[in-house]
Design an enzyme around this catalytic site. Structure first.
Site, mmCIF file in Angstrom:
data_model
loop_
_atom_site.group_PDB
_atom_site.id
_atom_site.type_symbol
_atom_site.label_atom_id
_atom_site.label_comp_id
_atom_site.label_asym_id
_atom_site.label_seq_id
_atom_site.Cartn_x
_atom_site.Cartn_y
_atom_site.Cartn_z
ATOM 1 N N LYS A 159 0.949 -1.181 -0.219
ATOM 2 C CA LYS A 159 -0.055 0.103 0.023
ATOM 3 C C LYS A 159 1.012 1.172 -0.016
ATOM 4 O O LYS A 159 1.821 1.309 0.732
ATOM 5 C CB LYS A 159 -0.790 -0.135 1.256
ATOM 6 C CG LYS A 159 -1.795 0.919 1.225
ATOM 7 C CD LYS A 159 -2.673 1.206 2.651
ATOM 8 C CE LYS A 159 -3.770 2.068 2.729
ATOM 9 N NZ LYS A 159 -4.753 1.872 3.971
ATOM 10 N N SER A 193 -9.414 1.788 3.453
ATOM 11 C CA SER A 193 -8.665 2.433 2.623
ATOM 12 C C SER A 193 -7.599 1.683 1.693
ATOM 13 O O SER A 193 -7.208 2.179 0.575
ATOM 14 C CB SER A 193 -7.919 3.659 3.309
ATOM 15 O OG SER A 193 -7.236 2.928 4.205
ATOM 16 N N SER A 201 -9.605 -0.655 7.475
ATOM 17 C CA SER A 201 -9.055 -0.435 6.384
ATOM 18 C C SER A 201 -8.283 -1.654 5.605
ATOM 19 O O SER A 201 -7.966 -1.900 4.232
ATOM 20 C CB SER A 201 -7.963 0.936 6.189
ATOM 21 O OG SER A 201 -8.893 1.852 5.892
HETATM 22 N N1 GLN Z 1 -13.054 3.869 7.060
HETATM 23 C C1 GLN Z 1 -12.078 4.706 8.217
HETATM 24 C C2 GLN Z 1 -11.721 5.829 8.084
HETATM 25 O O1 GLN Z 1 -12.035 6.504 7.061
HETATM 26 C C3 GLN Z 1 -10.811 3.798 8.399
HETATM 27 C C4 GLN Z 1 -9.671 3.982 7.658
HETATM 28 C C5 GLN Z 1 -8.550 3.077 8.229
HETATM 29 O O2 GLN Z 1 -8.564 2.256 8.743
HETATM 30 N N2 GLN Z 1 -7.302 3.655 7.500
HETATM 31 O O3 GLN Z 1 -11.288 6.438 9.116
#
Ligand code: GLN
Length: 484
Positions: free
Chosen positions: A84, A159, A183
């Site tokens: 990532k 994400s 994420s």
């Molecule tokens: N969807 C969550 C957010 O937008 C989780 C994001 C993540 O785990 N990086 O904060």
């Protein structure tokens, strides 16, 4: 495309290993084929942002040299890996899905990256993600959304959507993502692969670009539980460069995947199943039935603080993000706007560089930390976080593992939720609690909806009991035949 290139798409780590040992292919041939396949397939989903063929081939040559010399090239020998793009790679651009870092080339490797390469892993390239890992759909990337390989008009989740899609599409055998509030698990669920969030501190965060430091984790994706477990044991363990990394020794997770889960006590938290009369709920409940058949004892439990989890997370995560993102000011790493004064430079750089979601979170986070509101929001959220962790601690005196859905729905359509940030935040309800408590949790595929969309089941265990979590997931996977 070569036969090897198209078969890379379905191979697992043990199969690759066998091929290398039997000299069916060399690590260089494997890397070339994997790159060929990924570069040809990538336009379908936009999962990779960029490839690093020179680095991949140099790593593969090292593996071949070691094999030729009769040395052990390591547990990840020749394995094609996607990373990532919030995890730094020396000499290879790391954009965090942001215009601000579009041209940023880090001068060092993240510890997890270094450990993968030392174990013989081959990094093919960097994957797309929501900007600075903020999002649940990958639509917040400055470089375009990722499409879900299972349904190209749908999001892959976020994400870490690029990493999940790359593994699902066969463009990498395993991948690294990051998880702050779900994420890794949510995109794993949406794309039909395995995704793991280890105990907080189990994997060094050195080189993971910070979003919300007290919640950030690096976690692996794989097409099988075994592959994800092997990747985790390779990158886990104490690192002098991250003071929050744990000293606890790293077990051999893979050696303990014996399929025996009889007598394991599983808790189903009432709060996670209420109002979940949907295909997702049905598929997870069918998964629970399968666990019963494997000899697990299933009982209902309660995690009463769950209803405070979404606001608690979005206060703490935005507060930490507002502080972490303050470093992108146009003076050091970032693309720099032209301006006459220093404050205009900050304003112009940040104004043009950050996308809408980052700006929203910086404003929210600054607000909850501001004088007069700190106690009412930030401090209260920290107290609620302690309650959530305490709920889990109590539950784990009664059960060995907790099973829940990962997300209230399967992958949604691209564009469906992007104009309603609150709706998007609410869909994180089942994943953020694990991060707030710092316990290990993962998504394992548990079937598909009538429309053929993958759905994942979440397993959570006690701090540092990744072994118990993997054993359960592996037995489940083998019995259900949902993956690899
Ligand atoms: N969807 C969550 C957010 O937008 C989780 C994001 C993540 O785990 N990086 O904060």
């Amino acid at each position: 495309m070569s036969a090897l290139a198209s078969s890379v798409a379905s191979l697992t780590i043990p199969q690759l290993r066998q091929g290398l040992e039997q000299r069916l292919f060399s690590a260089v041939e494997l890397a070339q084929s994997a790159l060929e396949f990924a570069q040809a397939e990538n336009p379908k989903t936009n999962a990779y942002l960029h490839f690093c063929p020179e680095r991949a081939l140099a790593a593969a040559e090292r593996v071949d040299r070691q094999l030729a010399a009769g040395e052990d090239p390591g547990p990840l020998a020749g394995v094609p890996i996607a990373v990532k793009d919030v995890i730094v790679t020396e000499g290879v651009r790391t954009t965090c899905g942001s215009r601000l870092l579009e041209r940023y080339v880090p001068p060092y490797d993240a510890t997890a990256v270094r450990r993968m390469e030392q174990a013989g892993g081959i990094i093919l390239g960097k994957t797309n993600c929501d900007e600075f890992a903020m999002g649940s759909s990958n639509e917040n990337s400055a470089f375009g959304p990722v499409r879900n390989p299972a349904a190209l008009d749908r999001v892959p989740g976020g994400s870490s959507g690029g990493s999940a899609a790359a593994v699902a599409q066969g463009m990498a055998v395993v991948a690294l993502g990051s998880d702050t509030g779900g994420s890794v698990r949510q995109p794993a669920s949406f794309c039909g692969v395995v995704g793991v969030t280890p105990t907080y501190g189990r994997v060094s965060r050195y080189g993971l670009v910070a979003f919300a430091s007290s919640l950030d984790h690096i976690g692996p994706f794989g097409r099988t539980v075994r592959d994800a477990a092997l990747l985790l044991q390779t990158i886990a363990g104490r690192d002098e460069c991250d003071a929050t990394s744990a000293f606890a020794p790293v077990p051999d997770y893979v050696a303990q995947l014996d399929g025996n889960v009889a007598g394991r006590r599983i808790g189903l938290p009432r709060e996670y199943f209420e109002g979940l009369a949907s295909e997702t709920g049905d598929l997870v409940m069918r998964g629970v039935e399968l666990l019963k058949k494997l000899g697990c004892e299933v009982r209902e439990i309660s995690l009463p603080a769950t209803r405070f989890a979404v606001p608690c997370y979005y206060i703490i995560a935005t507060a930490e993000a507002s502080s972490n993102l303050a470093r992108y000011d146009g003076v050091r790493y970032t693309t720099r706007a032209t301006a006459d004064t220093l404050s205009d430079l900050y304003r112009a750089t940040r104004g043009a560089g950050f996308g809408a979601e980052c700006k929203r979170r910086i404003m929210l986070g600054t607000y909850v930390l501001s004088h007069g509101y700190y106690d009412a929001y930030y401090l209260k959220a920290q107290k609620v976080r302690a309650l959530i962790a305490e709920d889990f601690r109590k539950a784990f005196t009664e059960v060995d593992a907790i099973v829940t859905p990962v997300s209230p729905s399967p992958a949604f359509k691209i564009g469906e939720k992007i104009d309603d940030p609150l709706e998007m935040y609410l869909s994180d309800i089942y994943t953020i609690t694990g991060d707030l408590a710092g316990i290990p949790c993962m998504s394992v595929p548990c079937g598909k909806t009538a429309a053929d969309l993958p759905v994942g089941m979440q397993i959570l265990t006690r701090h540092f009991d990744e072994t118990g979590m993997f054993r359960l997931a592996d037995a489940f996977e083998k019995a259900g035949g949902f993956t690899g």
